[in-house]
Design an enzyme around this catalytic site. Structure first.
Site, PDB file in Angstrom:
ATOM      1  N   GLY A 227       4.894  55.799 -22.111  1.00  8.79           N
ATOM      2  CA  GLY A 227       5.519  56.869 -21.325  1.00  8.79           C
ATOM      3  C   GLY A 227       5.107  56.760 -19.855  1.00  8.79           C
TER       4      GLY A 227
ATOM      5  N   ILE B  45       5.052  26.297  -5.287  1.00  9.73           N
ATOM      6  CA  ILE B  45       4.255  25.334  -6.061  1.00  9.73           C
ATOM      7  C   ILE B  45       2.961  25.996  -6.556  1.00  9.73           C
ATOM      8  CG2 ILE B  45       3.121  23.065  -6.008  1.00  9.73           C
ATOM      9  CD1 ILE B  45       6.309  23.136  -5.839  1.00  9.73           C
ATOM     10  N   THR B  46       2.869  26.098  -7.883  1.00 11.09           N
ATOM     11  CA  THR B  46       1.723  26.779  -8.507  1.00 11.09           C
ATOM     12  C   THR B  46       0.427  26.023  -8.223  1.00 11.09           C
ATOM     13  OG1 THR B  46       3.137  27.643 -10.241  1.00 11.09           O
ATOM     14  CG2 THR B  46       0.778  27.598 -10.710  1.00 11.09           C
TER      15      THR B  46
ATOM     16  N   ALA C 272       4.761  19.181  -7.940  1.00  9.74           N
ATOM     17  CA  ALA C 272       5.650  19.552  -6.841  1.00  9.74           C
ATOM     18  C   ALA C 272       7.046  18.987  -7.078  1.00  9.74           C
ATOM     19  CB  ALA C 272       5.062  19.056  -5.521  1.00  9.74           C
TER      20      ALA C 272
ATOM     21  N   GLU D 210       9.448  26.929 -14.862  1.00 13.15           N
ATOM     22  CA  GLU D 210       9.528  25.800 -15.805  1.00 13.15           C
ATOM     23  C   GLU D 210      10.895  25.764 -16.501  1.00 13.15           C
ATOM     24  OE1 GLU D 210       5.958  24.851 -17.830  1.00 13.15           O
ATOM     25  OE2 GLU D 210       4.753  25.353 -16.080  1.00 13.15           O
TER      26      GLU D 210
ATOM     27  N   GLY E 229      16.302  24.041  -7.089  1.00 16.03           N
ATOM     28  CA  GLY E 229      15.566  24.803  -8.099  1.00 16.03           C
ATOM     29  C   GLY E 229      16.004  24.339  -9.471  1.00 16.03           C
TER      30      GLY E 229
ATOM     31  N   GLN F 161       8.644  58.025 -36.276  1.00 14.04           N
ATOM     32  CA  GLN F 161       9.360  56.809 -36.676  1.00 14.04           C
ATOM     33  C   GLN F 161      10.024  56.081 -35.509  1.00 14.04           C
ATOM     34  OE1 GLN F 161      11.907  57.888 -39.989  1.00 14.04           O
ATOM     35  NE2 GLN F 161      10.280  57.434 -41.442  1.00 14.04           N
TER      36      GLN F 161
END
Ligand code: CAA
Length: 380
Positions: free
Chosen positions: A340, A156-157, A123, A364, A130, A280
């Site tokens: 596509g 917070i992950t 945290a 991160e 940030g 190509q």
């Protein structure tokens, strides 16, 4: 450094088989439910994935940096949200304790983090802090043998899953910069700590972020990481050095998957009477992606080997994070282009991965923060 090449190869093969046979087939279910299924979590625990980087004396597998990045590349051939679920235990949610924690702190938390019995979380970010992480406003006021934490953290992950947080908070209330910041281990069940609802994100369904609110949360002084005030920002940066290199590896793994999705589609999709892989202009996109994925993989491995041989790799980690996060964005874009109209449909893996990988240029440390770190080092 790979400690035992033979057993490491077996382990990597096991991860790749798990990815192919179990994780990839379950990706649609994770998107539909926005959750990692319980049986997959149980398998990840049984395989030791939560403890890859935690030292063996605390029940982990004690991976070297090279072993860690190779495992992340292999695992992230499947949706990156599976890695994200274990990633706070192997990375940002444990490494503050691994790097700067006291023996008592390590003994108390690392074995359970390694086993995946508890989930760690990191945290740092706040509503007003940030990229300028050193300006954070959450305070930790000393009160006898405790600190009282007040403030809030954002995006917070794994906060909804977390049992323990590494929290960066300001102990020097007079300061406004990084020097007044300390790091604490805070248990989820501390009175006054609450977690907000899941954030609704662009991608990465199945991986959760949320606000964490501290309303006069009482934390024992013994939970100050490193036992010394004012060291928390440095702890956070050391954690991020390691984490940024690992995110670069994550990007390589996802890019390899995107390239294979594009290759397979180009070989089977027929237009103008032949597979589009024979044109190509399609080949150019595939070739550019292959060259960039190879460059990313080489860069990550070189930085990891350097880290294992001792030197500080702040510069190399930022280079790898910058290059690989941008690279996987380009590879995802080309994969959609090769598909596509089919690549714009939500049933296709490339559409989902295209949204998932956008995060890597943001968290991160944004690409711009990596550029600043790199410039600072080379201009010294
Ligand atoms: N290792 C050790 N110490 C370090 C360091 C490192 N990599 N980087 C900086 N430090 C030290 C400095 O040496 C300095 O120490 P002194 O005071 O002794 O000189 C101190 O830390 C302050 O450094 P700076 O003056 O460079 O700090 P700054 O305020 O200018 O910030 C910054 C530098 C690079 C911009 C930093 O704030 C930064 O990395 N910002 C981005 C924040 C970030 O990455 N957030 C991600 C949040 S976590 C996340 O995304 C995870 C998730 O949910 C999955």
């Amino acid at each position: 450094m790979i400690r035992d090449p033979e057993s490491f190869t077996i382990l990597l093969d096991t991860i790749s088989r798990f990815v192919r046979d179990t994780l990839i087939p379950r990706e649609p279910e994770v998107v539909d439910t926005d959750e990692i299924p319980g049986d997959i979590l149980a398998q990840m625990r049984a395989m030791g994935l939560f403890g890859l980087t935690i030292p063996e004396e605390y029940g982990g597998l004690g991976f070297t940096t090279e072993e860690e990045v190779l495992a992340s590349m292999a695992l992230c051939y499947a949706s990156p949200v599976f890695r994200s679920r274990i990633g706070t235990n192997t990375g940002i949610g444990s490494q503050g304790i691994v790097i700067d924690g006291s023996p008592e702190q390590k003994q108390k938390y690392l074995p359970r983090l390694a086993a995946g019995e508890i989930t760690g979380s990191f945290a740092l970010t706040e509503p007003a802090a940030g990229s300028d992480a050193g300006s954070l406003r959450t305070t930790a006021r000393r009160d006898g043998d405790h600190y009282i934490l007040s403030g809030s953290k954002r995006y917070i992950t794994n906060a909804p899953e977390a049992n323990v947080f590494t929290v960066m908070a300001r102990t020097n209330l007079q300061s406004k910069d990084a020097r007044g910041v300390s790091a604490f281990i805070v248990d989820r069940d501390s009175p006054g700590l609450s977690v907000g609802p899941y954030d609704v994100k662009m991608g990465q369904r199945g991986s959760h972020t949320a606000d964490v609110i501290f309303d006069n949360v009482k934390v024992p002084a013994a939970n100050l990481i490193g036992g010394q005030e004012g060291m928390g920002f440095k702890t956070a940066m050391k954690v991020l050095d390691k984490a940024r290199l690992n995110i670069a590896a994550v990007c390589v793994g996802v890019a390899e998957r995107l390239l294979d999705e594009a290759l397979n589609y180009a070989k089977q999709r027929q237009q103008f009477g032949k597979p589009i892989a024979e044109f190509q202009l399609i080949q150019a996109m595939l070739a550019d992606s292959k060259a960039e994925v190879y460059a990313g993989r080489s860069m990550v491995l070189e930085a990891a080997r350097k880290k294992d041989s001792g030197p500080n790799i702040t510069l190399e980690a930022s280079c790898a994070k910058l290059f690989c996060a941008e690279m996987v964005g380009r590879v995802a874009d080309r994969a959609v282009q090769i598909h596509g109209g089919a690549g714009y449909m939500q049933v296709s893996a490339v559409e989902r991965l295209y949204r998932d990988v956008r995060l890597f240029r943001l968290y991160e440390g944004t690409s711009q923060i990596q550029q600043l770190v790199i410039a600072k080092h080379i201009l010294r």
